[in-house]
Design a protein around this motif. Sequence first.
Motif, mmCIF file in Angstrom:
data_model
loop_
_atom_site.group_PDB
_atom_site.id
_atom_site.type_symbol
_atom_site.label_atom_id
_atom_site.label_comp_id
_atom_site.label_asym_id
_atom_site.label_seq_id
_atom_site.Cartn_x
_atom_site.Cartn_y
_atom_site.Cartn_z
ATOM 1 N N GLY A 81 0.779 -1.229 0.000
ATOM 2 C CA GLY A 81 0.000 0.000 0.000
ATOM 3 C C GLY A 81 0.809 1.276 0.000
ATOM 4 O O GLY A 81 0.231 2.371 -0.086
ATOM 5 N N LYS A 82 2.112 1.185 0.096
ATOM 6 C CA LYS A 82 2.930 2.397 0.058
ATOM 7 C C LYS A 82 3.029 2.894 -1.392
ATOM 8 O O LYS A 82 3.077 2.108 -2.335
ATOM 9 N N VAL A 83 3.053 4.199 -1.539
ATOM 10 C CA VAL A 83 3.152 4.807 -2.862
ATOM 11 C C VAL A 83 4.627 4.963 -3.222
ATOM 12 O O VAL A 83 5.389 5.581 -2.480
ATOM 13 N N VAL A 84 5.014 4.384 -4.343
ATOM 14 C CA VAL A 84 6.417 4.379 -4.751
ATOM 15 C C VAL A 84 6.547 4.919 -6.168
ATOM 16 O O VAL A 84 5.711 4.638 -7.032
ATOM 17 N N SER A 85 7.601 5.689 -6.393
ATOM 18 C CA SER A 85 7.859 6.175 -7.736
ATOM 19 C C SER A 85 9.355 6.189 -8.026
ATOM 20 O O SER A 85 10.145 6.636 -7.199
ATOM 21 N N PRO A 86 9.768 5.691 -9.191
ATOM 22 C CA PRO A 86 11.178 5.716 -9.555
ATOM 23 C C PRO A 86 11.548 7.001 -10.286
ATOM 24 O O PRO A 86 10.711 7.612 -10.943
ATOM 25 N N ILE A 87 12.810 7.392 -10.167
ATOM 26 C CA ILE A 87 13.390 8.457 -10.975
ATOM 27 C C ILE A 87 14.757 7.959 -11.441
ATOM 28 O O ILE A 87 15.568 7.525 -10.616
ATOM 29 N N THR A 88 14.985 7.988 -12.740
ATOM 30 C CA THR A 88 16.283 7.575 -13.252
ATOM 31 C C THR A 88 16.881 8.687 -14.110
ATOM 32 O O THR A 88 16.161 9.462 -14.734
ATOM 33 N N VAL A 89 18.206 8.737 -14.136
ATOM 34 C CA VAL A 89 18.911 9.807 -14.838
ATOM 35 C C VAL A 89 20.062 9.210 -15.649
ATOM 36 O O VAL A 89 20.842 8.418 -15.132
ATOM 37 N N ALA A 90 20.145 9.614 -16.906
ATOM 38 C CA ALA A 90 21.234 9.137 -17.753
ATOM 39 C C ALA A 90 21.701 10.247 -18.682
ATOM 40 O O ALA A 90 20.945 11.184 -18.975
ATOM 41 N N ARG A 91 22.905 10.114 -19.155
ATOM 42 C CA ARG A 91 23.432 11.087 -20.103
ATOM 43 C C ARG A 91 22.674 11.024 -21.428
ATOM 44 O O ARG A 91 22.380 12.032 -22.036
ATOM 45 N N ARG A 92 22.377 9.783 -21.852
ATOM 46 C CA ARG A 92 21.748 9.632 -23.155
ATOM 47 C C ARG A 92 20.715 8.513 -23.202
ATOM 48 O O ARG A 92 19.613 8.701 -23.681
ATOM 49 N N ALA A 93 21.108 7.311 -22.746
ATOM 50 C CA ALA A 93 20.214 6.155 -22.871
ATOM 51 C C ALA A 93 20.390 5.218 -21.683
ATOM 52 O O ALA A 93 21.296 5.383 -20.884
ATOM 53 N N GLY A 94 19.494 4.231 -21.607
ATOM 54 C CA GLY A 94 19.570 3.240 -20.540
ATOM 55 C C GLY A 94 18.530 3.422 -19.460
ATOM 56 O O GLY A 94 18.385 2.579 -18.583
ATOM 57 N N GLN A 95 17.775 4.540 -19.540
ATOM 58 C CA GLN A 95 16.787 4.786 -18.480
ATOM 59 C C GLN A 95 15.725 3.697 -18.401
ATOM 60 O O GLN A 95 15.293 3.327 -17.312
ATOM 61 N N ASN A 96 15.278 3.200 -19.542
ATOM 62 C CA ASN A 96 14.152 2.269 -19.525
ATOM 63 C C ASN A 96 14.440 0.993 -18.738
ATOM 64 O O ASN A 96 13.603 0.527 -17.971
ATOM 65 N N PHE A 97 15.620 0.416 -18.919
ATOM 66 C CA PHE A 97 15.963 -0.792 -18.171
ATOM 67 C C PHE A 97 16.080 -0.480 -16.681
ATOM 68 O O PHE A 97 15.616 -1.243 -15.831
ATOM 69 N N THR A 98 16.717 0.635 -16.382
ATOM 70 C CA THR A 98 16.901 1.036 -14.985
ATOM 71 C C THR A 98 15.558 1.345 -14.329
ATOM 72 O O THR A 98 15.277 0.941 -13.202
ATOM 73 N N PHE A 99 14.721 2.077 -15.066
ATOM 74 C CA PHE A 99 13.373 2.409 -14.611
ATOM 75 C C PHE A 99 12.581 1.136 -14.343
ATOM 76 O O PHE A 99 11.875 1.024 -13.327
ATOM 77 N N ALA A 100 12.723 0.154 -15.240
ATOM 78 C CA ALA A 100 12.002 -1.110 -15.095
ATOM 79 C C ALA A 100 12.441 -1.866 -13.838
ATOM 80 O O ALA A 100 11.622 -2.503 -13.172
ATOM 81 N N GLN A 101 13.728 -1.809 -13.510
ATOM 82 C CA GLN A 101 14.213 -2.470 -12.291
ATOM 83 C C GLN A 101 13.479 -1.941 -11.062
ATOM 84 O O GLN A 101 13.047 -2.711 -10.200
ATOM 85 N N LEU A 102 13.335 -0.635 -10.996
ATOM 86 C CA LEU A 102 12.683 -0.023 -9.840
ATOM 87 C C LEU A 102 11.182 -0.308 -9.838
ATOM 88 O O LEU A 102 10.585 -0.519 -8.775
ATOM 89 N N LEU A 103 10.585 -0.355 -11.024
ATOM 90 C CA LEU A 103 9.165 -0.710 -11.113
ATOM 91 C C LEU A 103 8.936 -2.153 -10.666
ATOM 92 O O LEU A 103 7.962 -2.451 -9.966
ATOM 93 N N LEU A 104 9.827 -3.044 -11.067
ATOM 94 C CA LEU A 104 9.694 -4.446 -10.678
ATOM 95 C C LEU A 104 9.794 -4.598 -9.161
ATOM 96 O O LEU A 104 9.070 -5.403 -8.554
ATOM 97 N N TRP A 105 10.698 -3.846 -8.541
ATOM 98 C CA TRP A 105 10.810 -3.919 -7.083
ATOM 99 C C TRP A 105 9.513 -3.446 -6.427
ATOM 100 O O TRP A 105 9.004 -4.081 -5.494
ATOM 101 N N ALA A 106 8.982 -2.336 -6.932
ATOM 102 C CA ALA A 106 7.766 -1.774 -6.326
ATOM 103 C C ALA A 106 6.572 -2.704 -6.489
ATOM 104 O O ALA A 106 5.784 -2.903 -5.547
#
Length: 204
Positions: free
Chosen positions: A127-152
């Motif tokens: 029930g906790k509200v969770v949100s990811p934030i990822t930062v990259a120079r150019r690419a790679g956010q989607n995989f990183t973002f997905a990792q945090l979504l999977l954890w949540a």
Amino acid sequence: MKIIGICGSPREKSNTEFFVQLTLDELKKKGFDTEFITLRNKKVQECSGCYYCANNNECKIKDDFDDIFREMLQADGIILGSPVYHSSITPKLKALLDRAGFLGRWVANDMKEKKQAYDWKGTAFSGKVVSPITVARRAGQNFTFAQLLLWATVNDCIVVGSNYWNVGVAGKGGNVDAHEDTEGIGIMKHLAENMAHVIKQLNK
């Protein structure tokens, strides 16, 4: 109502820190109690898979994890921020989330025998509200973002997004220049609006 922002960047005053802190600042304006937690100066070892937590409701490894885990349990909302390292979250954030997810599951459930099926009763983060934030120079956010979504999602959390993925584009040549990503700033501000709305609705 409290929201914490956990920053997995090892850099001081990093681009990830900028976006996480900006989102927390917006939430503070909306009346939330906020806290920024950086892992930069924290000692958090990786999970050893010893299953001590399954029988003792605590982690056997004694470092800074316990204090951060306690803050996570007390929060209504959690922002998880990480720079992109080879299309992945940083090792220290991964270590924190592995241990938090493992311990959080066994705090709420009992270990079963091999032939018994699990009927999960949620987790410590249900029930906790969770949100990811990822930062990259150019690419790679989607995989990183997905990792945090999977954890949540595996931890029974409520995920909040924005009007685009919660990603920032910054750091070309190692620069700390997140303040120049005007689109990213807008995304984080809208994320704060959505997070505030959902948590307030849940607490009515």
